[in-house]
Design a protein around this motif. Structure first.
Motif, PDB file in Angstrom:
ATOM      1  N   SER A  34      54.759  78.683  49.919  1.00 57.85           N
ATOM      2  CA  SER A  34      54.487  77.846  48.754  1.00 57.85           C
ATOM      3  C   SER A  34      54.844  76.401  49.046  1.00 57.85           C
ATOM      4  N   LYS A  35      54.169  75.507  48.353  1.00 54.45           N
ATOM      5  CA  LYS A  35      54.385  74.064  48.575  1.00 54.45           C
ATOM      6  C   LYS A  35      55.825  73.673  48.271  1.00 54.45           C
ATOM      7  N   SER A  36      56.393  74.231  47.210  1.00 54.69           N
ATOM      8  CA  SER A  36      57.760  73.868  46.839  1.00 54.69           C
ATOM      9  C   SER A  36      58.758  74.287  47.916  1.00 54.69           C
ATOM     10  N   PHE A  37      58.525  75.488  48.512  1.00 50.92           N
ATOM     11  CA  PHE A  37      59.404  75.971  49.567  1.00 50.92           C
ATOM     12  C   PHE A  37      59.330  75.062  50.794  1.00 50.92           C
ATOM     13  N   ILE A  38      58.114  74.737  51.218  1.00 50.96           N
ATOM     14  CA  ILE A  38      57.926  73.868  52.376  1.00 50.96           C
ATOM     15  C   ILE A  38      58.497  72.478  52.113  1.00 50.96           C
ATOM     16  N   ASP A  39      58.264  71.974  50.899  1.00 54.14           N
ATOM     17  CA  ASP A  39      58.789  70.650  50.539  1.00 54.14           C
ATOM     18  C   ASP A  39      60.316  70.638  50.563  1.00 54.14           C
ATOM     19  N   ASP A  40      60.940  71.748  50.127  1.00 48.98           N
ATOM     20  CA  ASP A  40      62.400  71.840  50.152  1.00 48.98           C
ATOM     21  C   ASP A  40      62.933  71.749  51.575  1.00 48.98           C
ATOM     22  N   VAL A  41      62.279  72.486  52.494  1.00 50.95           N
ATOM     23  CA  VAL A  41      62.720  72.478  53.889  1.00 50.95           C
ATOM     24  C   VAL A  41      62.521  71.090  54.506  1.00 50.95           C
ATOM     25  N   LYS A  42      61.380  70.481  54.201  1.00 48.38           N
ATOM     26  CA  LYS A  42      61.134  69.131  54.698  1.00 48.38           C
ATOM     27  C   LYS A  42      62.175  68.154  54.173  1.00 48.38           C
ATOM     28  N   SER A  43      62.545  68.325  52.909  1.00 47.75           N
ATOM     29  CA  SER A  43      63.548  67.460  52.301  1.00 47.75           C
ATOM     30  C   SER A  43      64.897  67.604  52.998  1.00 47.75           C
ATOM     31  N   ILE A  44      65.250  68.832  53.365  1.00 50.10           N
ATOM     32  CA  ILE A  44      66.508  69.080  54.083  1.00 50.10           C
ATOM     33  C   ILE A  44      66.496  68.363  55.429  1.00 50.10           C
TER      34      ILE A  44
END
Length: 365
Positions: A34-44
């Motif tokens: 999901s986009k939110s999951f990928i975005d979270d990892v990118k944010s980290i």
């Protein structure tokens, strides 16, 4: 053999598919990509990288502070010799440059010494600022002015370029045209929240980043388009708390339609901010039109818990007496401001300060 390998690989792939399918079903059909999951990892990842860069930058700041402290202490030991400090730094630079490079030149070592003298307490150094920013700050002689830029750089996350631009555009002095020093510093220290647009919005507004020539031929739509293309820089010039809402906002009053140039919202003042652009001298008709737009937003768009809408009329020049006579005596929501397409010189700013003082004196008398 090739077919056997292909078959085996196909079985492996099928097995992986079945495993992922089971995981997918077990998680309630949640999308693992999901986009939110990928975005979270990118944010980290991005956060870790930024922290690493800041850590390295602050280590560099402390290095130059420690060098400045050591130079200062060594100078004190040789204080009987007037030229000892200059000799000490030149000799030190000659020893360091061959091994460590140009980052330890005479100029930078002198700045390190000055850095320590301006900021003698190590714990007062801010990890959010890098060496480039501190080099700019130590060039400011006025302690209050230096504190203002230091605090605003931290509060707003300015990088070195943004800090330099604000210093060169004389942001501090422009704010002092309509505010006292104590209130300006109190807002920067976050000891109080701005209560009026004058505490945030500067005059004149400096729009040199638009890259427009100083000529009369360009139209208001050119100015507006340039602002939209440089919206980040424009928000920085506008001041704290602004966000962009709309361009050429259409409003319909019975059978007549009107278009507001630009609409913003300020979260500190908790109100809409309407901007009308004029490529020329501001007139009483322009003020009347802006007042209509402000009235519309107050009556049709503003929520009950929000503050009254602010209108800003931007032009290349204005007649202060006409502005004063056009607007109500208790006006607090309509501003007629000038803008410049170039950075003001010190003499220009002094002239503007004197003009404002005369205007305020006449209003009080």
């Amino acid at each position: 053999m090739r077919k056997s390998l292909d078959k085996r690989n196909g079985c492996v792939v099928n097995l992986q598919v079945r495993i992922y399918t089971k995981i997918y079903d077990a998680m309630g059909n949640k999308d693992l990509n999901s986009k939110s999951f990928i975005d979270d990892v990118k944010s980290i990842i991005d956060s870790a990288r930024q922290n690493a860069v800041r850590s390295v930058d602050f280590c560099r700041v402390r290095m130059y502070w420690d060098i400045g402290k050591r130079i200062f202490e060594e100078e004190q030991d040789g204080k009987d010799r007037a030229d000892y400090g200059s000799y000490l730094i030149k000799n030190l630079a000659n020893k360091l440059i061959p091994e460590y490079g140009s980052g330890f030149s005479v100029r930078i070592l002198e700045q390190s010494r000055q850095f320590y003298r301006v900021y003698p307490i190590a714990n007062a150094l801010r990890s959010q600022l890098n060496w480039t920013q501190y080099r700019k700050l130590i060039q400011i002689g006025d302690p209050d002015k230096r504190e203002y830029y230091e605090l605003e750089s931290v509060n707003n996350g300015w990088n070195g370029r943004e800090m330099e631009r604000q210093i060169n555009s004389q942001l501090y002095e422009r704010l002092l045209l309509s505010n006292d020093k104590e209130s300006v510093l109190a807002v920067a220290r976050r000891e109080r929240i701005p209560q009026s647009p004058q505490e945030i919005i500067k005059e004149p507004m400096v729009l040199e980043f638009l890259g427009l020539d100083r000529r009369a031929e360009y139209y208001e739509r050119d100015l507006e388009s340039a602002i939209i293309s440089h919206i980040t820089d424009f928000l920085l010039e506008m001041g704290n708390g602004f966000s962009f809402v709309a361009r050429q906002k259409r409003i319909l009053l019975e059978d007549d339609e009107f278009f507001i140039d630009m609409v913003f919202y300020n979260r500190l003042l908790r109100c809409f901010v309407i901007i009308e652009l004029k490529n020329g001298k501001l007139s009483h008709q322009d003020l009347g039109q802006l007042q209509m737009y402000v009235n519309y937003y107050d009556r049709c768009e503003k929520l009950t818990d929000e503050n009254p809408t602010i209108g800003i009329l931007l032009g290349t020049s204005k007649n202060d007496t006409v502005v004063k006579m056009t607007l109500p005596e208790d006006n607090k929501t309509i501003l007629a401001n000038e803008y410049q397409l170039y950075l003001p010189t010190k003499s220009q700013l002094i002239k503007e300060i004197n003009r404002v003082k005369i205007t305020m004196k006449n209003e009080d008398s």
